[in-house]
Design a protein around this motif. Structure first.
Motif, PDB file in Angstrom:
ATOM      1  N   SER A 168      45.058  44.679  50.338  1.00 26.32           N
ATOM      2  CA  SER A 168      44.034  43.907  51.052  1.00 26.32           C
ATOM      3  C   SER A 168      44.570  42.555  51.511  1.00 26.32           C
ATOM      4  CB  SER A 168      42.801  43.700  50.171  1.00 26.32           C
ATOM      5  OG  SER A 168      42.034  44.874  50.099  1.00 26.32           O
ATOM      6  N   LEU A 169      45.357  41.890  50.653  1.00 26.64           N
ATOM      7  CA  LEU A 169      45.923  40.595  51.022  1.00 26.64           C
ATOM      8  C   LEU A 169      46.908  40.727  52.183  1.00 26.64           C
ATOM      9  CD1 LEU A 169      46.513  39.053  47.462  1.00 26.64           C
ATOM     10  CD2 LEU A 169      44.759  38.400  49.134  1.00 26.64           C
ATOM     11  N   LEU A 170      47.740  41.764  52.137  1.00 30.07           N
ATOM     12  CA  LEU A 170      48.705  41.994  53.219  1.00 30.07           C
ATOM     13  C   LEU A 170      47.977  42.305  54.530  1.00 30.07           C
ATOM     14  CD1 LEU A 170      51.397  44.146  51.362  1.00 30.07           C
ATOM     15  CD2 LEU A 170      51.561  41.731  52.017  1.00 30.07           C
ATOM     16  N   VAL A 171      46.923  43.123  54.428  1.00 31.50           N
ATOM     17  CA  VAL A 171      46.132  43.472  55.617  1.00 31.50           C
ATOM     18  C   VAL A 171      45.495  42.224  56.214  1.00 31.50           C
ATOM     19  CG1 VAL A 171      44.011  44.636  56.367  1.00 31.50           C
ATOM     20  CG2 VAL A 171      45.686  45.861  54.981  1.00 31.50           C
ATOM     21  N   ALA A 172      44.957  41.367  55.361  1.00 29.68           N
ATOM     22  CA  ALA A 172      44.311  40.142  55.834  1.00 29.68           C
ATOM     23  C   ALA A 172      45.306  39.257  56.581  1.00 29.68           C
ATOM     24  CB  ALA A 172      43.700  39.386  54.661  1.00 29.68           C
ATOM     25  N   VAL A 173      46.515  39.124  56.019  1.00 35.05           N
ATOM     26  CA  VAL A 173      47.547  38.304  56.655  1.00 35.05           C
ATOM     27  C   VAL A 173      47.916  38.874  58.021  1.00 35.05           C
ATOM     28  CG1 VAL A 173      49.944  37.533  56.499  1.00 35.05           C
ATOM     29  CG2 VAL A 173      48.473  37.419  54.489  1.00 35.05           C
ATOM     30  N   GLY A 174      48.121  40.204  58.080  1.00 35.50           N
ATOM     31  CA  GLY A 174      48.478  40.854  59.340  1.00 35.50           C
ATOM     32  C   GLY A 174      47.414  40.706  60.399  1.00 35.50           C
ATOM     33  N   SER A 175      46.157  40.884  60.013  1.00 38.13           N
ATOM     34  CA  SER A 175      45.047  40.805  60.965  1.00 38.13           C
ATOM     35  C   SER A 175      44.833  39.373  61.447  1.00 38.13           C
ATOM     36  CB  SER A 175      43.769  41.345  60.331  1.00 38.13           C
ATOM     37  OG  SER A 175      43.922  42.710  60.003  1.00 38.13           O
ATOM     38  N   ILE A 176      44.995  38.398  60.539  1.00 36.23           N
ATOM     39  CA  ILE A 176      44.859  36.991  60.930  1.00 36.23           C
ATOM     40  C   ILE A 176      45.953  36.606  61.925  1.00 36.23           C
ATOM     41  CG2 ILE A 176      45.052  34.620  60.087  1.00 36.23           C
ATOM     42  CD1 ILE A 176      43.636  35.623  57.501  1.00 36.23           C
TER      43      ILE A 176
END
Length: 469
Positions: free
Chosen positions: A444-452
């Motif tokens: 979830s943290l990696l996904v959040a970084v990528g999407s941001i």
């Protein structure tokens, strides 16, 4: 029990009430499955071809299956927690967390759940407008040829969707949504099937499309850093495609009272996720096979398909009808939370609690409430304005997936089940559940970084209220 006593004191027919004194629930396996399918097979399916293109033939299908299994497992745990240990019903996700965990976790859950629900309704406003524009663009391409851009503003269509939702938002509660959900579920199957058919037709035409075991290769058009960000964003798109935990408790609360209540919900969850995963695998894999590494972010509005134009129009019309219902499925918990909180604090105020019956043709007697009208109208206006401000489909979907996946789909169901079943700390079951939760947190943290990162790039060319398709 207080509700039961009140019903008896008022002289009401007890056969019309459930064990908690509320109006008798009529939900069945079919309606619960329809609610879940309406919630699950939403706009997320449209980005799966793009997500597979980022991940490739190996990691793409594995990610789909992994998210499916995790969502199914934790949803089964959550269904077990609908009733408290003493048998009391919990009417919302937040109440379940309060019953089993309490303290600060209730506030964290409320923030995660309601911000996600609000985000999803904004996302559905964006997606619906894109599909409505796609219908007009498809007709334009048919008349003027594919070389014409046929670009037009999304804003009038976002406003139209908002006006429809202002009317539908006056539906009092989740229990009245069964027909709307059934229609929406049929629509989701319809546009997914059309998308599959068009993908198969495109594959049958032949022609070379570039695909890869590891997704879009690093090269002149894609740096290694961009590849990493796109991979994380793709995982977020897949996570969002399975997001329905936020409304699972509300769906379970519609089921008929009986000894099989919990089992019906578990069966509905298993059926709905199995059907959804089958569709997702077909849409993602066949979409990637049809478009290859150039798969559009939304495979029915990105215009990989031009003809037959009427079939593309029909698919997008089905998306619009489906998301009209899906908006309500995700919006009703937000409406209910604010209204129940307001009644607790200002229940004596007639503006808040007064119900005024009206007779409407074909609908019979409908209760009208002034606070419901004002508050829900303001909510729809808010989501409409935000959708016009931030019309970024794939990155927005990725952020929603990151925000909802770990806390609501994984962490809280696992923690509540551990508390309910009194699983000893550091036992084998406790350890592997914590490992699963930890892995999902990292994702979830990696996904959040990528999407941001994707949103930051989108903002570089962003102009408020000037979104074009």
């Amino acid at each position: 029990m207080r509700g039961m006593d009140f019903a008896i004191e008022e002289g009401n027919d007890f056969s019309k009430f459930d064990d908690d004194g509320r109006a008798k629930r009529n939900g069945t396996l079919m309606t619960a499955t329809a609610h879940i399918i309406t919630a699950v097979i939403g706009s997320g399916v449209l980005s799966l071809a793009w997500a597979i293109a980022q991940l490739g033939w190996v990691a793409g299908p594995i990610a789909l299956v992994a998210f499916s299994v995790i969502t199914w497992f934790t949803s089964i745990l959550l269904a077990d927690c609908y009733r408290s240990i003493d048998g009391k019903r919990n009417y919302s996700y937040r109440e379940v967390v309060e019953s089993y965990l309490g303290g600060m976790k209730v506030k964290l859950c409320a923030i995660a759940q309601y911000s996600t629900l609000i985000g999803i309704t904004v996302g559905y406003s964006i997606t619906t407008s894109i599909s409505m524009v796609a219908i007009k663009r498809s007709n334009c391409f048919h008349k003027r040829g594919h070389q014409d851009g046929c670009h037009m503003s999304n804003n009038p269509f976002i406003l139209t969707f908002g006006l429809v939702q202002i009317v539908l938002s006056q539906i009092p509660n989740f229990h009245e949504l069964s027909i709307l959900s059934l229609i929406a579920a049929v629509m989701s199957f319809a546009y997914s099937t059309i998308g599959l058919g068009l993908s198969i037709a495109k594959i049958a035409e032949g022609g070379h499309v570039e695909t890869s075991l590891t997704g879009i290769p690093i090269g002149n058009d894609l740096s290694s850093m961009d590849k990493m960000w796109n991979t994380f964003s793709a995982l977020g798109n897949i996570a969002f495609a399975y997001a329905f935990s936020t409304v699972l408790v509300e769906i379970q609360d519609t089921l008929k009272y009986g000894p099989q209540e919990k089992q019906v919900m578990k069966k509905a969850t298993s059926i709905a996720i199995s059907i959804s995963t089958a569709f997702y695998m077909l849409c993602g894999i066949l979409g990637y096979a049809a478009f290859g590494n150039k798969a559009p972010g939304n495979f029915l509005t990105g215009f990989g398909f031009y003809d037959p134009f009427w079939l593309v129009d029909l698919a997008n019309l089905c998306i619009v009808i489906h998301l009209v219902g899906a908006y309500q499925v995700f919006g009703q918990p937000v409406f209910g939370f604010v209204e129940s909180l307001s009644k607790e604090k200002w229940g004596a105020n007639k503006f808040i609690s007064g119900e005024y019956p009206f007779n409407l043709p074909f609908l019979g007697t409908v209760n009208f409430n002034l606070f419901r009208l004002v508050w829900r109208t303001c909510y729809v206006i808010f989501t409409t304005v935000v959708a016009m401000l931030f019309p970024f489909f794939n990155d927005f979907v990725g952020i929603l997936g990151a925000a909802s996946f770990w806390p609501l789909t994984v962490y809280f169901p696992i923690e509540m089940y551990i508390a309910k079943s009194k699983i000893p700390k550091f036992s084998f079951t406790w350890i592997w559940m914590q490992i699963l939760s930890g892995i999902c947190l990292i994702i979830s943290l990696l996904v959040a970084v990528g999407s941001i990162q994707g949103l930051i790039k989108s903002f570089e060319t962003f102009k408020p209220f000037q979104s074009m398709s």
